[in-house]
Design an enzyme around this catalytic site. Sequence first.
Site, PDB file in Angstrom:
ATOM      1  N   TYR A   1     -15.676 -34.546  10.703  1.00  0.00           N
ATOM      2  CA  TYR A   1     -16.584 -35.625  11.032  1.00  0.00           C
ATOM      3  C   TYR A   1     -15.987 -36.967  11.357  1.00  0.00           C
ATOM      4  CZ  TYR A   1     -20.408 -39.092  10.173  1.00  0.00           C
ATOM      5  OH  TYR A   1     -21.308 -39.834  10.079  1.00  0.00           O
TER       6      TYR A   1
ATOM      7  N   GLU B   1     -21.077 -41.678  16.587  1.00  0.00           N
ATOM      8  CA  GLU B   1     -20.774 -40.545  15.454  1.00  0.00           C
ATOM      9  C   GLU B   1     -20.592 -39.287  16.386  1.00  0.00           C
ATOM     10  OE1 GLU B   1     -24.176 -38.737  13.548  1.00  0.00           O
ATOM     11  OE2 GLU B   1     -23.263 -39.194  11.769  1.00  0.00           O
TER      12      GLU B   1
END
Length: 392
Positions: A109, A200
Site C-alpha cells: 500500500y 493512492e
Amino acid sequence: MNVHEFQAKQLFAQFGVPVPRGKEITSPEAGASWAAELNTPVFVVKAQIHAGGRGKAGGVKITKDKAAVPGLVKELIGKTLITHQTGPKGREVRRLLVEEGAGIAKELYVSLLVDRDSGWPVFIASTEGGMEIEEVAAHTPEKIIREAIDPAVGFQGYNGRNVAFALGLPAMEPAVVTPFIQMLGNLYRLFMDKNAAMVEINPLVITSDKKLIALDGKVSFDANGLFRHPDVQQMRDLNEEDPLEIEAGKSELNYVKLDGNIGCMVNGAGLAMATMDVIKLAGSEPANFLDVGGGATKETVAAGFRILLKDPNVKGIFINIFGGIVRCERIAHGVIEAAKEVKITVPLVVRLQGTNADEGRKLLAESGLKLEVANDLWEAAQKIVKLTGKAA
Ligand code: GDP
Ligand code: MN
C-alpha cells in the site's frame, strides 16, 4: 474532485509510475477488439465508479479467455454495484477498464496526502496492501509507515530509502528497491504538479517476475487548483457527483449533502459548522452543510431554498445568519422574495443576529410568511428540532 481508476492510471503513466496496459471500455464490441489487441495471458475487467471495495462486490473480473471479455463487459455495464463505500443505493457502472492481468507475488500500500498537523505532504505505506488501510491502522498501527516531505526541499532519495527500508523491501525483493524509490519520487511530482489532494495505490504489487506495478489507482484533486489544469477538469464525471451539489456549484454555493432532515442555510463556513453541531446537540441531524457566503443576496438565498427543498429528506429549514458584511434586513428581504418564488412546504426557523438584526426580524414577522423567528442560536436549534421531530 475525484477521477476514475483508468484516469488515475493515465496520470501515473504520464509521470512514469508503472501501470498495466489498459483502456477504458464502454461496449462489448470495443471490449472484443481491445482484448484482441491486448493479447495477454490474463485479462482483467474492472468497473469504474468513484468508490473502492469493487473487488469484494464483484466489480473486478479476471479471465484467461480472450473470448470471455465481451461477455464480462456486457455483464458489468449498466449493473448497480454496491460496495461498502457506495452506500446502500450503490452506483451504476457506465465505464470499464479492461487491462492485462498481473501475477501477484506481494501486495503493498502507498499513498501521499497532506498531513493536517504539519501541513507537509506525507507518504503513507504498508506491507498490508489490498486491504482497507483504515482496518490496518485500527488493528495493526505498527504496520503503517509515514514519511513527511519538506515541501521547501522536495522529495529526496533518503525519503524514498526511509520508506523502502521501513517496509523491509530489501529483504522482501531487492530488485524492486530502486524502482520503488523512483516511483515515490514520481508520485510526489504528480501530487505537486497537479495540485492533488491525495494519491493512492492499493495494491501496489510486486509481480512474480519481480516488477513493481500500480494495480489500482486513486487520485483526488484540490478543487481550488483545478483552474490550472484543464486536462484534469476534463476527467470530471458528473454522473458520479450528487446532482444537488452540481446545482449548488453553479450558483457558487458551498453545499454538501448529508443524511439528516434539517436543511441549513448559513453564511460563513464556521457558523455553518457550528449550526450543524447545535442541531446535533438539540437531538437531530443536519440534512446538509450550506454556506451561502458573506455576500449573500436575494438570488443566492432563493437558489439555496430551491436546492434544500429538492432534497426529499428535508423536513424543516433552519436559516442562521450573522449580519457582518451582509446586513440582516437584506437577508430578510431575500427570504421574503425567495419565498414568493419558491413554495416553502416545510417549517422554517430564522435566526438573525448582527447588523440591523432588529429590522430584519421585524420585516420577517410582518411578512405574513409562516415562519418562526428566534434571537438565540440554542433557542432556534431547539425550535426547528421540535418542529421536525427527532431524527430516526
Ligand atoms: P478495489 O476493490 O475497488 O480496491 O479494486 P482493486 O483494483 O484494488 O482490485 C481488487 C483486487 O482484485 C486486488 O486487490 C487484487 O487482489 C485483484 N486484482 C486486480 N487486478 C488484478 C490482476 O491483474 N491480477 C490478479 N491476480 N488480481 C487482480
Ligand atoms: Mn484497491
